[in-house]
Design a protein around this motif. Sequence first.
Motif, PDB file in Angstrom:
ATOM      1  N   GLN A  87       0.659  -1.238   0.042  1.00 11.78           N
ATOM      2  CA  GLN A  87      -0.055   0.159  -0.032  1.00 11.78           C
ATOM      3  C   GLN A  87       0.655   1.194  -0.158  1.00 11.78           C
ATOM      4  O   GLN A  87       1.860   1.227   0.592  1.00 11.78           O
ATOM      5  CB  GLN A  87      -0.765  -0.028   1.379  1.00 11.78           C
ATOM      6  N   ARG A  88       0.301   2.240  -0.765  1.00 14.27           N
ATOM      7  CA  ARG A  88       1.222   3.616  -0.811  1.00 14.27           C
ATOM      8  C   ARG A  88       0.557   4.578   0.362  1.00 14.27           C
ATOM      9  O   ARG A  88      -0.510   4.763   0.417  1.00 14.27           O
ATOM     10  CB  ARG A  88       0.989   4.178  -2.088  1.00 14.27           C
ATOM     11  N   THR A  93       3.468  10.926   7.430  1.00 17.03           N
ATOM     12  CA  THR A  93       2.265  10.755   8.328  1.00 17.03           C
ATOM     13  C   THR A  93       1.586   9.184   8.365  1.00 17.03           C
ATOM     14  O   THR A  93       0.853   9.021   9.132  1.00 17.03           O
ATOM     15  CB  THR A  93       1.189  11.566   8.027  1.00 17.03           C
ATOM     16  N   GLY A  94       1.954   8.507   7.324  1.00 12.86           N
ATOM     17  CA  GLY A  94       1.464   7.102   7.057  1.00 12.86           C
ATOM     18  C   GLY A  94       0.151   7.150   6.527  1.00 12.86           C
ATOM     19  O   GLY A  94      -0.565   6.170   6.473  1.00 12.86           O
ATOM     20  N   LEU A 171       5.994   9.533  -0.860  1.00 17.01           N
ATOM     21  CA  LEU A 171       5.210   8.337  -0.357  1.00 17.01           C
ATOM     22  C   LEU A 171       6.310   7.347  -0.334  1.00 17.01           C
ATOM     23  O   LEU A 171       7.353   7.297  -0.889  1.00 17.01           O
ATOM     24  CB  LEU A 171       4.310   7.689  -1.773  1.00 17.01           C
ATOM     25  N   THR A 172       5.801   6.318   0.245  1.00 18.02           N
ATOM     26  CA  THR A 172       6.529   5.064   0.799  1.00 18.02           C
ATOM     27  C   THR A 172       5.789   3.881   0.436  1.00 18.02           C
ATOM     28  O   THR A 172       4.185   4.002   0.478  1.00 18.02           O
ATOM     29  CB  THR A 172       7.358   4.937   1.851  1.00 18.02           C
TER      30      THR A 172
END
Length: 297
Positions: A87-88, A93-94, A171-172
Amino acid sequence: MAEAANVRQNLQNVPSIFEISAAETLDNLIYPALSKIFDYFGLRLDFKLWGNLRVREELSPLLTWILQYLYLRNRASSFGESFYGLQRTATGTGELLTRPQQFTSATLLTFLPYIERKLRSRSAQHEDTYAWESYLINLFHAYNASKAVHTFAYLIKQASSHSPLFRAMRLTLRYPSEPPQEDKWTYIFLKMLEVLAFFLQFIQWWYSNDQRRKVGGTLQNPEAMQKRDLPEEVKQTLPQIGKCPICLLPLQTPTACSVSGYVFCWKCIISHMKEHGTCPVTSYPISLDDLVRIYET
């Protein structure tokens, strides 16, 4: 104790580079697989816009974009990332993707590989390229080099994202702490699309270069024409040794067709292949991969 548990949870949510690479590979299969299917059925845009301007383009990029946007909007992940449970999320902040991030992600996922593939195809076919096209190819080289650096930094845990595009969008990729909330029909529809991933992989395998050469190798090569069996007027029209069967002139940049074995001028066989997609002597289907330059010593 609570701090250690939190660190462990964060580490468990971080996917390995192998899982990310597998997700990217699956995403990259969508466009070529759809292209093969649409080419088989002859589905593509072909209409006159105005004057002499004519639009001849594939439908695959548009459908690929819709598919990716559907997944990004419902699951905050691409088709391949969703298949591998990724999930991106925002790096700091997540939080899940915003609507502009969904749109941007779908566009980059679809059109960057599409543009790169088109530019490399034109360059490989020695077509006349503009200066801006060469500039774009160099930019793609620089991007791929930057991505390799980011991947290595992610591998040694010195970067939070594996790609410069992810870093630019802040993003991660992470494993979700809880499954995505979606209605029953959306869940069934997306699951059916994920099952199609195996079909996409099969299509790509079937049309891969190695498999195509194996299929082409089973074709029976034509026997050489015997001049004594031909009428005299036909013999006079046959190309002499060292001449191209298309232009009937001495070979310029001799190029062999691996499917039939005949040798042509490079420009002649390229022009004929683009127009007809076959060997001009045997009418066997050929592609650019079936042409082999002959270098004289």
